[in-house]
Design a protein around this motif. Structure first.
Motif, mmCIF file in Angstrom:
data_model
loop_
_atom_site.group_PDB
_atom_site.id
_atom_site.type_symbol
_atom_site.label_atom_id
_atom_site.label_comp_id
_atom_site.label_asym_id
_atom_site.label_seq_id
_atom_site.Cartn_x
_atom_site.Cartn_y
_atom_site.Cartn_z
ATOM 1 N N ALA A 126 3.691 4.791 9.059
ATOM 2 C CA ALA A 126 4.851 4.285 9.373
ATOM 3 C C ALA A 126 5.079 2.817 8.801
ATOM 4 C CB ALA A 126 5.317 4.092 10.758
ATOM 5 N N ILE A 127 6.136 2.450 8.110
ATOM 6 C CA ILE A 127 6.226 1.127 7.604
ATOM 7 C C ILE A 127 6.184 -0.024 8.832
ATOM 8 C CG2 ILE A 127 7.902 -0.584 6.432
ATOM 9 C CD1 ILE A 127 9.402 2.136 5.175
ATOM 10 N N GLY A 128 5.153 -0.708 8.515
ATOM 11 C CA GLY A 128 5.152 -2.039 9.341
ATOM 12 C C GLY A 128 4.200 -1.641 10.560
ATOM 13 N N ALA A 129 3.753 -0.235 10.667
ATOM 14 C CA ALA A 129 2.875 0.035 11.691
ATOM 15 C C ALA A 129 1.294 -0.586 11.438
ATOM 16 C CB ALA A 129 2.958 1.430 12.036
ATOM 17 N N LYS A 186 14.493 -0.914 2.421
ATOM 18 C CA LYS A 186 14.495 -2.265 1.609
ATOM 19 C C LYS A 186 12.908 -2.895 1.873
ATOM 20 C CE LYS A 186 19.179 -3.544 1.174
ATOM 21 N NZ LYS A 186 19.940 -2.597 2.228
ATOM 22 N N ALA A 187 12.544 -2.637 3.463
ATOM 23 C CA ALA A 187 11.138 -3.100 3.851
ATOM 24 C C ALA A 187 10.061 -2.498 3.023
ATOM 25 C CB ALA A 187 10.977 -3.002 5.091
ATOM 26 N N ALA A 188 10.346 -1.362 2.391
ATOM 27 C CA ALA A 188 9.011 -0.336 1.901
ATOM 28 C C ALA A 188 8.418 -0.976 0.679
ATOM 29 C CB ALA A 188 9.646 1.009 1.717
ATOM 30 N N PRO A 189 7.069 -0.815 0.581
ATOM 31 C CA PRO A 189 6.697 -1.151 -0.682
ATOM 32 C C PRO A 189 7.274 -0.336 -1.744
ATOM 33 C CG PRO A 189 4.966 -0.486 0.895
ATOM 34 C CD PRO A 189 6.267 -0.132 1.457
ATOM 35 N N PRO A 190 7.463 -1.103 -2.886
ATOM 36 C CA PRO A 190 8.178 -0.575 -3.908
ATOM 37 C C PRO A 190 7.464 0.630 -4.708
ATOM 38 C CG PRO A 190 8.059 -2.898 -4.231
ATOM 39 C CD PRO A 190 7.347 -2.527 -3.047
ATOM 40 N N GLY A 191 8.200 1.574 -5.067
ATOM 41 C CA GLY A 191 7.693 2.771 -5.819
ATOM 42 C C GLY A 191 6.981 3.810 -5.007
ATOM 43 N N THR A 192 7.036 3.689 -3.715
ATOM 44 C CA THR A 192 6.051 4.682 -2.651
ATOM 45 C C THR A 192 7.293 5.626 -2.298
ATOM 46 O OG1 THR A 192 6.410 3.195 -0.797
ATOM 47 C CG2 THR A 192 4.692 3.071 -1.829
ATOM 48 N N MET A 193 6.728 6.860 -1.873
ATOM 49 C CA MET A 193 7.383 8.012 -1.380
ATOM 50 C C MET A 193 7.749 7.660 0.029
ATOM 51 S SD MET A 193 6.377 11.898 -0.719
ATOM 52 C CE MET A 193 5.137 11.613 0.471
ATOM 53 N N LEU A 194 9.163 7.656 0.512
ATOM 54 C CA LEU A 194 9.669 7.480 1.831
ATOM 55 C C LEU A 194 10.046 8.742 2.265
ATOM 56 C CD1 LEU A 194 11.777 4.099 0.889
ATOM 57 C CD2 LEU A 194 9.298 4.413 1.604
#
Length: 451
Positions: A126-129, A186-194
């Protein structure tokens, strides 16, 4: 709808991600999410056989390779994931590999992501985990879980809170799920699969237009958790009974049915952008995901296998096992490690079978190449000029099905069953003993309609 526990074992509300941290900066509200890496058009190629066409898997065969540190594009890789598992020592990974898993989704807060990656597994935290912590080699990131349920379909202001932390939307009575997804994006690392998982909102409660608001360029991979075999409430007219086919309380025969897992995949594919579906992974429970309420059930091995294959027949590009039991005879957060028996054995043999068939599952569909008569759902794949037909019962009673092969053939070899069925005048017939029956065929002597 999942229940989740923190590492202490305390139960938290649906949709609250394990150890997920709120985004520290408040981003502008109601802005459209950045568009994910574009997918190639999903095209079909017609053959000289009327009504038969070739269709690539959703996103195309090289879909995962376009992302930073993406999952393998190798056709021998098919995602077999486990939800919210912990990886704290090499023995954990060894146990998971033993049952055929290859991907971790939403690792627990105490997990060592580098250990998982170094052990040859793949990871979507998870983002931020804490388990992610901006890890440079994560194979993708989970945006949110069940935001359609805890924030609702709307573009209101998001407070930054998650369930149990205070008011979620502002004003409190408004809905802000679209905003949550946009800000998480918007908080995700650029270019990564979401990746995003949805629940009963997208599946049942929301209109098509409301649900489609969650498919507006937000995620690159999607799933929904609808536990048809075990959920005590899913048979009601407000949940599973809300589908157009029924619009009433469902009988056990209508509700506790493997084919409904395929319906969930179809629902998500329908909500994706026109002609270009986002790849769907299917959720299947591996234990007793609800407490010991009278209507809560434990999935059986045959049910689990049938649910997985129904999902694959309907186009799922990966499987995620929900690995937590909150009741039943083996209450644990590690079903596939701790609960020896039928389900563990089934998952092990099933994952081995899926892995062996991965190149076929990643190959194109040959739409219109099979026409079934009888109580089955089918799909046809073509690999190396060979056609494969996967069939699963779509009624609780099963029955006899006759399958017409538009591309011809001399026999249908039943994979992993040590038998073969003659094809006569372009058709063959087989028996599906009940609603959990699945048969997989390799068609010998087929023209594959020129492919």
């Amino acid at each position: 709808m999942k229940r989740k526990t923190l590492l202490t074992g305390a139960t938290v509300g649906a949709g609250l991600l394990l150890a997920i941290a709120a985004v520290s900066a408040v981003l502008p509200l109601n802005q459209p999410a950045a568009t994910p890496s574009s997918q190639p058009p999903t095209t079909t190629t017609a053959t000289t056989t009327p009504g038969v066409s070739l269709r690539p898997v959703d996103g195309g065969p090289d879909y995962y390779a376009r992302f930073a540190h993406g999952l393998p594009a190798d056709p021998s890789y098919f995602p077999l994931g486990v939800w919210s598992e912990s990886v704290v020592d090499p023995g954990n990974v060894a146990q998971d590999k033993q049952v055929g898993l290859n991907t971790y989704v939403a690792l627990t807060a105490n997990s060592d992501i580098q250990l998982a990656l170094d052990s040859g597994m793949y990871a979507i935290p998870a983002i931020g985990a804490p388990a992610a912590n901006g890890h440079p080699s994560a194979n993708g990131f989970l945006l949110t879980d069940e935001v359609d349920m805890w924030a609702g379909p709307g573009s209101g202001a998001w407070s930054g809170n998650y369930p149990g932390e205070g008011p979620i939307c502002a004003p409190a009575a408004s809905q802000c799920g679209y905003t949550v997804q946009s800000e998480r994006h918007k908080a995700a690392p650029p270019g990564t699969m979401l990746y995003a998982n949805y629940g009963k909102g997208v599946a049942f409660w929301e209109s098509d237009a409301e649900a489609q608001g969650f498919f507006n360029g937000v995620q690159d991979l999607v799933s929904a958790d609808t536990y048809w075999f075990t959920d005590p409430g899913i048979c009601s007219r407000t949940e599973g009974g809300a589908v157009v086919k029924y619009a009433k309380d469902l009988t056990p025969a209508e509700c506790r049915l493997a084919a409904n897992y395929g319906w969930t995949v179809d629902r998500l594919r329908k909500l994706s952008s026109s002609g270009n579906p986002t790849p769907v992974w299917a959720f299947v429970e591996a234990g007793h995901p609800f407490d010991n309420a009278p209507a809560a059930l434990t999935i059986t091995g045959p049910q689990l296998r049938a649910a997985v294959w129904s999902s694959l027949i309907h186009g799922a590009r990966g499987i995620i096992y929900f690995n937590h039991s909150f009741g039943g005879q083996c209450a644990t957060q590690h079903v596939l490690r701790d609960c020896a028996g039928e389900v563990q054995q089934t998952v092990t043999s099933l994952n081995k079978q899926i892995t062996g068939l991965a190149p076929v599952l990643n190959a194109p569909f040959l739409d219109g190449a099979t026409v079934p008569t009888g109580p089955v759902d089918t799909t046809t794949k073509v690999l190396d000029h060979t056609a494969y037909v996967f069939a699963g019962a779509n009624t609780s009673a099963g029955g006899t099905a006759t399958i017409h092969l538009a591309c011809g053939g001399s026999s249908a070899v039943v994979i992993d069953e040590n038998r073969s069925i003659p094809v006569v005048d372009g058709t063959f017939t087989d028996t599906f003993i009940d609603g959990n029956a699945v048969h997989l065929y390799r068609i010998q002597g087929s023209s594959a309609c020129g492919f």
